[in-house]
Write an enzyme that holds these catalytic residues in place. Structure first.
Site, PDB file in Angstrom:
ATOM      1  N   CYS A 181       0.836  -1.199   0.000  1.00  0.00           N
ATOM      2  CA  CYS A 181       0.000   0.000   0.000  1.00  0.00           C
ATOM      3  C   CYS A 181       0.872   1.252   0.000  1.00  0.00           C
ATOM      4  O   CYS A 181       1.351   1.678   1.059  1.00  0.00           O
ATOM      5  CB  CYS A 181      -0.936   0.009   1.209  1.00  0.00           C
ATOM      6  N   CYS A 223      -0.533   4.118   2.060  1.00  0.00           N
ATOM      7  CA  CYS A 223      -0.362   3.945   3.507  1.00  0.00           C
ATOM      8  C   CYS A 223       1.069   4.231   3.950  1.00  0.00           C
ATOM      9  O   CYS A 223       1.300   4.842   4.994  1.00  0.00           O
ATOM     10  CB  CYS A 223      -0.722   2.521   3.919  1.00  0.00           C
ATOM     11  N   ASP A 224       2.044   3.762   3.181  1.00  0.00           N
ATOM     12  CA  ASP A 224       3.418   3.692   3.671  1.00  0.00           C
ATOM     13  C   ASP A 224       4.427   4.536   2.903  1.00  0.00           C
ATOM     14  O   ASP A 224       5.586   4.626   3.310  1.00  0.00           O
ATOM     15  CB  ASP A 224       3.887   2.229   3.654  1.00  0.00           C
TER      16      ASP A 224
END
Length: 322
Positions: free
Chosen positions: A148, A151-152
């Site tokens: 992701c 997300c990261d």
């Protein structure tokens, strides 16, 4: 007969009877439990094989509102769970293995042996990212390996990164990573991409992205964190190591919805279809939320939002009878 149907040997003579059963945990399931508990519906949550969902494999979460300093994924899910339990939700370890949704109350079997009935069901089984199946890929998940970018990506500022994939998701994630990375290596096993032409062109035109064609990833390198990936040319079979600080897998997700295939309407990928602006499925009294029905956003905050919606939809359904 489909394995999702209730086996005839399961007895319901003394089965528990519930108003709301939530199948799956994670942000969607726990939020649904919180709202249903506050509505005095005494929900039961069956956490499944991965209590807390995908976030339990994530280290730092910095994009969820309210956690100013960030939070570890497992700790965040424990907070969600504790808040739901505080208001009366019961959270149980176990998996739903069979269903009969032909009439209400619905019949459910837990771990192939225990039957219960429920007036409504909330499906929050999530989706699982597809990985390459490499041993070190799994070992270094959350320590430089991610599925992701949204997300990261911010954890990899000014690093060279590698991403594998050839569809629109891989293009979108590659472009997103350029906001943080010094360079993005896009690795694809063929000599042409599957993505839409407009997304392909954006990637090809971006100065930070370089495509490595006809190549597969055979290993992820690093002891405590990712230091590189090992590549193999599919034509020459020659191998080389590419130093990178992070490795992103963008080869798709699989919704965890096989259990419901005999009952609920799904799209071609297996995501549960819900009515527009609602979490209602094609079966009255069954609601779906989180990544089991969302193939677009796949974020903790959006999953929690639809978990809230599912609980409210279930509460209104029970109040009106339809």
């Amino acid at each position: 007969m489909s394995p999702t149907f209730v086996p005839p040997e399961i007895s319901y003579e003394s089965a528990e009877n519930h108003r709301v059963v939530i199948i799956g945990s994670g942000p969607a399931g726990y939020t649904a439990a919180l709202y249903a508990a506050r509505a005095n519906l005494s929900p039961i949550v069956y956490e499944g094989l991965e209590p807390g969902g995908q976030l339990t494999t994530t280290t730092d979460v910095e994009n969820y509102p309210g956690y100013v300093g960030g939070v570890l994924g497992p700790d965040m899910m424990e907070d969600f769970k504790a808040q739901a339990v505080r208001f009366g939700a019961q959270v149980r370890y176990g998996s739903v293995t069979h269903l009969d949704l032909s009439e209400r109350p619905f019949r459910v079997v837990i771990d192939n042996e225990t039957g219960l009935v429920s007036d409504t069901l909330i499906v929050a089984t999530g989706a699982s990212a597809r990985y390459l199946g490499l041993e070190n890929e799994k070992r270094l998940l959350g320590r430089g390996v991610s599925a992701c970018a949204t997300c990261d990506g911010a954890f990899f500022r000014n690093m060279e990164l590698a991403i594998v994939g050839g569809g629109d998701t891989a293009m979108e994630e590659s472009l997103f990573l350029t906001r943080f990375a010094s360079k993005v290596w896009l690795i694809h096993r063929r000599d042409q991409l599957r993505a839409s032409q407009i997304m392909q062109q954006r990637v090809k035109d971006h100065p930070k992205i370089e495509i490595i064609w006809n190549t597969i990833v055979t290993d992820v390198l690093g002891v405590d964190e990712v230091t590189g990936v090992r590549l193999r040319d599919v034509n020459s079979q020659s191998e080389r190591d590419l130093p990178v600080g992070g490795f992103f897998v963008a080869i798709g997700h699989t919704p965890n919805t096989a259990l419901f295939r005999s009952w609920l309407d799904m799209d071609g990928q297996g995501y549960i279809k819900t009515l527009p602006g609602s979490t209602r499925t094609n079966i009255p009294g069954v609601f779906a939320c989180g990544d089991a029905q969302d193939h677009v956003y796949r974020q903790a905050v959006t999953a929690a939002g639809t978990g809230c919606m599912a609980a409210i939809d279930a509460e209104r359904f029970l109040a009106s009878g339809s």
